[in-house]
Write a protein that holds these residues in place. Sequence first.
Motif, mmCIF file in Angstrom:
data_model
loop_
_atom_site.group_PDB
_atom_site.id
_atom_site.type_symbol
_atom_site.label_atom_id
_atom_site.label_comp_id
_atom_site.label_asym_id
_atom_site.label_seq_id
_atom_site.Cartn_x
_atom_site.Cartn_y
_atom_site.Cartn_z
ATOM 1 N N SER A 135 0.455 5.488 0.933
ATOM 2 C CA SER A 135 -0.409 6.494 1.522
ATOM 3 C C SER A 135 0.341 7.818 1.617
ATOM 4 O O SER A 135 1.393 7.876 2.251
ATOM 5 N N PRO A 136 -0.139 8.855 0.952
ATOM 6 C CA PRO A 136 -1.303 8.878 0.080
ATOM 7 C C PRO A 136 -0.989 8.227 -1.266
ATOM 8 O O PRO A 136 0.170 8.096 -1.640
ATOM 9 N N GLN A 164 0.838 -1.198 0.000
ATOM 10 C CA GLN A 164 0.000 0.000 0.000
ATOM 11 C C GLN A 164 0.870 1.245 0.000
ATOM 12 O O GLN A 164 1.992 1.218 0.511
#
Length: 172
Positions: A41-42, A39
Amino acid sequence: MTRWNDRAAWNLVPLAALTAVVAFSSPAAAAEASTTTAQASPSAATIGQPVNLTAMVACPDDPSGGLGMTFFDGGDILATVPVTAAGAAAYTANLSTVGTHTITAAYNGNDNCSASNAETTVLISAAPTPPTTPTGFCLLACGGLIKFNVGDIHNEVNIYRGSRAPLVRHHG
C-alpha cells in the motif's frame, strides 16, 4: 536360504526404526502447515515514495519466533522482520527503480509452523517533473488564476468608496 533372508530382514528393522525416530522428531515433520498473504500500500507509487508492505501468516499454532518474515523485491532481499503471535509482519520500503516490482513475503517458519510465501506487485513510476516558472507578473499564484505579461498594455483601474464616484482613477 531361509536363514540369510531372516538375517537380512532383521538387519533392516533397526534401520527402519532409526528412520522413523528421526522423521517424527524432526521439527519440520512436527510443524503445522501455514499460508501467507501479502499486500502493498499503495500498489502504485513514484520513486522514493514509501510503500507499506504487510504480510499475514495463518497457522493453527503460534507463528512468531523462528527466522521471521523476509521481504524480497524480485531476487533482492529488502528486510527480514519479526512475525507477531497473531501472524503479522510489516516493512516500509522505498523502491528506487521505475517499473513493476514483484514483492515476495517469505515466512521462514518455526518449530510450530511450516514455511510459506506469497507475492504482490507494486508499480513504480518516475516522479512528476515540476512545472516551469512562468514569466511576467503573477497575481494569486503563478500559473494560476491571473497572469500579466509585460507589454504595451493600457488599463484603467477605478477604486470606489461608498459612493458611485471614483475615489481614484488610474490610467496605465
